[in-house]
Design an enzyme around this catalytic site. Structure first.
Site, PDB file in Angstrom:
ATOM      1  CB  THR A 125      -0.909   0.022   1.253  1.00 40.48           C
ATOM      2  OG1 THR A 125      -1.541   1.303   1.350  1.00 40.48           O
ATOM      3  CG2 THR A 125      -0.151  -0.234   2.542  1.00 40.48           C
ATOM      4  CG  ASP A 126      -1.028   5.136  -0.780  1.00 32.45           C
ATOM      5  OD1 ASP A 126      -1.535   4.551   0.190  1.00 32.45           O
ATOM      6  OD2 ASP A 126      -1.596   6.071  -1.386  1.00 32.45           O
ATOM      7  CD  GLU A 127      -2.747   3.994   5.016  1.00 32.51           C
ATOM      8  OE1 GLU A 127      -2.322   3.883   6.168  1.00 32.51           O
ATOM      9  OE2 GLU A 127      -3.912   4.296   4.742  1.00 32.51           O
ATOM     10  CE1 TYR A 149      -3.655  -2.207   5.904  1.00 29.08           C
ATOM     11  CE2 TYR A 149      -3.246   0.124   5.457  1.00 29.08           C
ATOM     12  CZ  TYR A 149      -3.507  -1.163   5.005  1.00 29.08           C
ATOM     13  OH  TYR A 149      -3.610  -1.401   3.651  1.00 29.08           O
ATOM     14  CE  LYS A 153      -0.852  -4.435   2.976  1.00 29.91           C
ATOM     15  NZ  LYS A 153      -1.412  -5.701   2.439  1.00 29.91           N
TER      16      LYS A 153
HETATM   17  P1  NAD Z   1     -10.817  -5.815   2.683  1.00 30.93           P
HETATM   18  O1  NAD Z   1     -10.682  -5.551   4.148  1.00 30.93           O
HETATM   19  O2  NAD Z   1     -12.053  -5.413   1.984  1.00 30.93           O
HETATM   20  O3  NAD Z   1     -10.621  -7.393   2.415  1.00 30.93           O
HETATM   21  C1  NAD Z   1      -9.642  -8.159   3.066  1.00 30.93           C
HETATM   22  C2  NAD Z   1      -9.993  -9.613   2.827  1.00 30.93           C
HETATM   23  O4  NAD Z   1      -8.990 -10.437   3.443  1.00 30.93           O
HETATM   24  C3  NAD Z   1     -11.342 -10.055   3.431  1.00 30.93           C
HETATM   25  O5  NAD Z   1     -12.070 -10.796   2.504  1.00 30.93           O
HETATM   26  C4  NAD Z   1     -10.941 -10.888   4.632  1.00 30.93           C
HETATM   27  O6  NAD Z   1     -11.905 -11.880   4.975  1.00 30.93           O
HETATM   28  C5  NAD Z   1      -9.647 -11.511   4.122  1.00 30.93           C
HETATM   29  N1  NAD Z   1      -8.785 -11.963   5.229  1.00 30.93           N
HETATM   30  C6  NAD Z   1      -8.419 -11.268   6.329  1.00 30.93           C
HETATM   31  N2  NAD Z   1      -7.661 -12.024   7.125  1.00 30.93           N
HETATM   32  C7  NAD Z   1      -7.511 -13.223   6.500  1.00 30.93           C
HETATM   33  C8  NAD Z   1      -6.822 -14.418   6.811  1.00 30.93           C
HETATM   34  N3  NAD Z   1      -6.104 -14.520   7.944  1.00 30.93           N
HETATM   35  N4  NAD Z   1      -6.880 -15.449   5.940  1.00 30.93           N
HETATM   36  C9  NAD Z   1      -7.602 -15.348   4.800  1.00 30.93           C
HETATM   37  N5  NAD Z   1      -8.287 -14.249   4.449  1.00 30.93           N
HETATM   38  C10 NAD Z   1      -8.246 -13.189   5.293  1.00 30.93           C
HETATM   39  O7  NAD Z   1      -9.539  -5.177   2.035  1.00 30.93           O
HETATM   40  P2  NAD Z   1      -9.288  -4.434   0.637  1.00 30.93           P
HETATM   41  O8  NAD Z   1      -9.572  -3.007   0.805  1.00 30.93           O
HETATM   42  O9  NAD Z   1      -9.923  -5.204  -0.441  1.00 30.93           O
HETATM   43  O10 NAD Z   1      -7.695  -4.588   0.534  1.00 30.93           O
HETATM   44  C11 NAD Z   1      -7.116  -5.730  -0.068  1.00 30.93           C
HETATM   45  C12 NAD Z   1      -5.604  -5.586  -0.049  1.00 30.93           C
HETATM   46  O11 NAD Z   1      -5.222  -4.405  -0.732  1.00 30.93           O
HETATM   47  C13 NAD Z   1      -5.014  -5.485   1.352  1.00 30.93           C
HETATM   48  O12 NAD Z   1      -3.804  -6.188   1.378  1.00 30.93           O
HETATM   49  C14 NAD Z   1      -4.775  -3.987   1.535  1.00 30.93           C
HETATM   50  O13 NAD Z   1      -3.725  -3.750   2.444  1.00 30.93           O
HETATM   51  C15 NAD Z   1      -4.407  -3.595   0.118  1.00 30.93           C
HETATM   52  N6  NAD Z   1      -4.680  -2.207  -0.265  1.00 30.93           N
HETATM   53  C16 NAD Z   1      -5.932  -1.695  -0.113  1.00 30.93           C
HETATM   54  C17 NAD Z   1      -6.193  -0.406  -0.572  1.00 30.93           C
HETATM   55  C18 NAD Z   1      -7.566   0.209  -0.440  1.00 30.93           C
HETATM   56  O14 NAD Z   1      -7.718   1.388  -0.708  1.00 30.93           O
HETATM   57  N7  NAD Z   1      -8.602  -0.539  -0.069  1.00 30.93           N
HETATM   58  C19 NAD Z   1      -5.164   0.351  -1.146  1.00 30.93           C
HETATM   59  C20 NAD Z   1      -3.894  -0.222  -1.259  1.00 30.93           C
HETATM   60  C21 NAD Z   1      -3.661  -1.493  -0.829  1.00 30.93           C
HETATM   61  O1  DAU Z   2      -3.882   4.585   0.902  1.00 31.65           O
HETATM   62  C1  DAU Z   2      -4.227   3.228   0.797  1.00 31.65           C
HETATM   63  C2  DAU Z   2      -5.025   2.829   2.009  1.00 31.65           C
HETATM   64  O2  DAU Z   2      -6.289   3.471   1.874  1.00 31.65           O
HETATM   65  C3  DAU Z   2      -5.215   1.333   2.152  1.00 31.65           C
HETATM   66  O3  DAU Z   2      -3.965   0.728   2.315  1.00 31.65           O
HETATM   67  C4  DAU Z   2      -6.123   1.024   3.351  1.00 31.65           C
HETATM   68  O4  DAU Z   2      -6.375  -0.369   3.428  1.00 31.65           O
HETATM   69  C5  DAU Z   2      -7.435   1.755   3.147  1.00 31.65           C
HETATM   70  O5  DAU Z   2      -8.256   1.569   4.284  1.00 31.65           O
HETATM   71  C6  DAU Z   2      -7.190   3.244   2.916  1.00 31.65           C
HETATM   72  O6  DAU Z   2      -6.719   3.885   4.133  1.00 31.65           O
HETATM   73  P1  DAU Z   2      -7.236   5.337   4.556  1.00 31.65           P
HETATM   74  O7  DAU Z   2      -7.019   5.509   5.984  1.00 31.65           O
HETATM   75  O8  DAU Z   2      -6.696   6.373   3.635  1.00 31.65           O
HETATM   76  O9  DAU Z   2      -8.810   5.145   4.189  1.00 31.65           O
HETATM   77  P2  DAU Z   2     -10.138   5.555   4.975  1.00 31.65           P
HETATM   78  O10 DAU Z   2     -11.270   5.308   4.038  1.00 31.65           O
HETATM   79  O11 DAU Z   2     -10.213   4.989   6.329  1.00 31.65           O
HETATM   80  O12 DAU Z   2      -9.970   7.129   5.134  1.00 31.65           O
HETATM   81  C7  DAU Z   2      -9.746   7.962   4.022  1.00 31.65           C
HETATM   82  C8  DAU Z   2      -9.621   9.393   4.521  1.00 31.65           C
HETATM   83  O13 DAU Z   2     -10.875   9.827   5.046  1.00 31.65           O
HETATM   84  C9  DAU Z   2      -8.626   9.535   5.655  1.00 31.65           C
HETATM   85  O14 DAU Z   2      -7.926  10.781   5.516  1.00 31.65           O
HETATM   86  C10 DAU Z   2      -9.484   9.564   6.904  1.00 31.65           C
HETATM   87  C11 DAU Z   2     -10.759  10.222   6.428  1.00 31.65           C
HETATM   88  N1  DAU Z   2     -11.997   9.771   7.107  1.00 31.65           N
HETATM   89  C12 DAU Z   2     -12.235   8.427   7.183  1.00 31.65           C
HETATM   90  C13 DAU Z   2     -13.359   7.936   7.798  1.00 31.65           C
HETATM   91  C14 DAU Z   2     -13.612   6.456   7.877  1.00 31.65           C
HETATM   92  C15 DAU Z   2     -12.905  10.685   7.628  1.00 31.65           C
HETATM   93  O15 DAU Z   2     -12.698  11.921   7.538  1.00 31.65           O
HETATM   94  N2  DAU Z   2     -14.029  10.220   8.250  1.00 31.65           N
HETATM   95  C16 DAU Z   2     -14.289   8.880   8.372  1.00 31.65           C
HETATM   96  O16 DAU Z   2     -15.335   8.518   8.962  1.00 31.65           O
END
Ligand code: NAD
Ligand code: DAU
Length: 337
Positions: A125-127, A149, A153
């Site tokens: 992730t970019d985080e 988190y 990662k």
């Molecule tokens: P999500 O939380 O929607 O899904 C995560 C999935 O992993 C779920 O289906 C959960 O049941 C499964 N899981 C969790 N623990 C597990 C385990 N121990 N064994 C098997 N399965 C398990 O997440 P997402 O937003 O789809 O993110 C997917 C991936 O992409 C993650 O690795 C996250 O770090 C990465 N990522 C997400 C974002 C974003 O914006 N959502 C951005 C960059 C990277």
């Molecule tokens: O950047 C990639 C990441 O993006 C992924 O790796 C993570 O899995 C994904 O959860 C996401 O992280 P963020 O923390 O950026 O996403 P989130 O949707 O939680 O929040 C996005 C922005 O919005 C952040 O600056 C916090 C703000 N926020 C979030 C929530 C849930 C609010 O202002 N109010 C809220 O209720």
């Protein structure tokens, strides 16, 4: 047929990727391995669960007896499974360390011995770069994760790299920016705000709302993964960013406009501890392989709002009945809805 293992395929990005992969790669047989945590849902795969080229395995990546044999027979592994919500990692970090770090370790150990494996995509992730005040993060930049988190990662990201450097596992690491689109769990900002707006409820904006995120449509993410599976260089890291830098307050106004609501719903709430101010990715390395994002942000956001409007069957039971969502929401925002 090409054997593909997708971990976390019942989550948001994973389920979109499984759907995309079955449609686009008719010579792929896809196995989804998912523990079905609160974020993983069978219904995310409702239209592909019975596809003859798809097998769903309910299991934990940490359980080597389950995940090991699946990795052993795979040619391609795309490893999405993780705990993913920053606010939850601030409330309780243990599961993030176990799943994101140790879970990745279990898969990599199996990958070392997998005879047919030609690609292991580590979804990072970019985080991991931490907050970026100016400019854009390049793949060679120092990692400065600032929440549990992001740190878990970063650990998994570097562990995967070490298994390439040490054992020659064909690892490619991706660092994507914030994804949005269908089937995103309604704890994340876009689906939370969209579904609250549909119900004419307040949207809780953290701090001054000036934090910046770069938004990437999940379909563009899937296309980037296709390209990296085919053409990525082992041991390399690739940033995947949508190029849509938006402050949270701007994002909120856009969501409310698409949902037909006014700014009166915006409710400032206390900031997230250690809240990263800005993420921004330099995507030149991926673009050099021929990828550019296809979905313009306002179009993607409009379609996403529309998807949640038309798919209440999917999110309403989560928000209104799921104890895992309601207890988390109570802890986070001090009320159940
Ligand atoms: P999500 O939380 O929607 O899904 C995560 C999935 O992993 C779920 O289906 C959960 O049941 C499964 N899981 C969790 N623990 C597990 C385990 N121990 N064994 C098997 N399965 C398990 O997440 P997402 O937003 O789809 O993110 C997917 C991936 O992409 C993650 O690795 C996250 O770090 C990465 N990522 C997400 C974002 C974003 O914006 N959502 C951005 C960059 C990277
Ligand atoms: O950047 C990639 C990441 O993006 C992924 O790796 C993570 O899995 C994904 O959860 C996401 O992280 P963020 O923390 O950026 O996403 P989130 O949707 O939680 O929040 C996005 C922005 O919005 C952040 O600056 C916090 C703000 N926020 C979030 C929530 C849930 C609010 O202002 N109010 C809220 O209720």
């Amino acid at each position: 047929m090409v054997e593909v293992l997708v971990t976390g395929g019942a989550g948001f990005i994973g389920s979109n990727f499984v759907r995309h992969a079955l449609r686009r790669h008719t010579d792929w047989r896809v196995t989804t391995l998912d523990k079905l945590t609160y974020a993983g849902r069978r219904e995310n795969l409702h239209d592909v669960i019975d596809d003859p080229r798809h097998t769903f395995v309910h299991g934990d990546i940490l359980d080597a007896a389950v995940s090991g044999p699946l990795v052993a027979r795979a040619e391609i592994v795309v490893h999405f499974a993780a705990e993913t919500h920053v606010d939850r990692s601030i409330l309780a970090a243990g599961e993030f360390i176990r799943t994101d770090v140790e879970g990745t370790f279990v898969l990599l150990e199996a990958a070392r011995r997998a005879p047919r494996l030609r690609r292991f995509v580590q979804i990072s992730t970019d985080e991991v770069y931490g907050s970026v005040a100016t400019g854009a993060s390049r793949e060679t930049d120092e990692l400065k994760p600032r929440n549990p988190y992001a740190a878990s990662k970063a650990g998994a990201d570097r562990l995967a790299y070490s298994y390439w450097a040490t054992y020659g596992v064909p690892v490619v690491i991706t660092r994507a920016s914030n994804n949005y689109g269908p089937y995103q769990f309604p704890e994340k900002v876009i689906p939370l705000f969209v579904t609250n707006a549909i119900d004419n409820r307040p949207v809780p904006l953290y701090g001054d709302g000036g934090n910046v995120r770069d938004w990437l449509h999940v379909n563009d993410h899937c296309l980037a993964l296709d390209l990296l599976i085919a053409s990525g260089v082992n041991g390399e890291v690739y940033n995947i960013g949508g190029g849509n830098e938006v402050t949270n307050v701007d994002l909120t106004h856009r969501i409310l406009a698409h949902a037909g609501r006014t700014a009166a719903l915006i409710t400032p709430v206390p900031d997230r501890p250690g809240h990263d101010r800005r993420y921004c990715l330099d995507t030149a390395r991926l673009r050099a392989l021929g990828w550019t994002p296809q979905v313009p942000f306002d179009e993607g956001l409009r379609d996403t709002v529309e998807w949640y409007r038309k798919n209440e069957w999917w999110w309403r039971p989560i928000k209104e009945q799921d104890p895992a969502f309601r207890s988390y929401y109570q802890a986070q925002y001090g009320r159940t809805t």
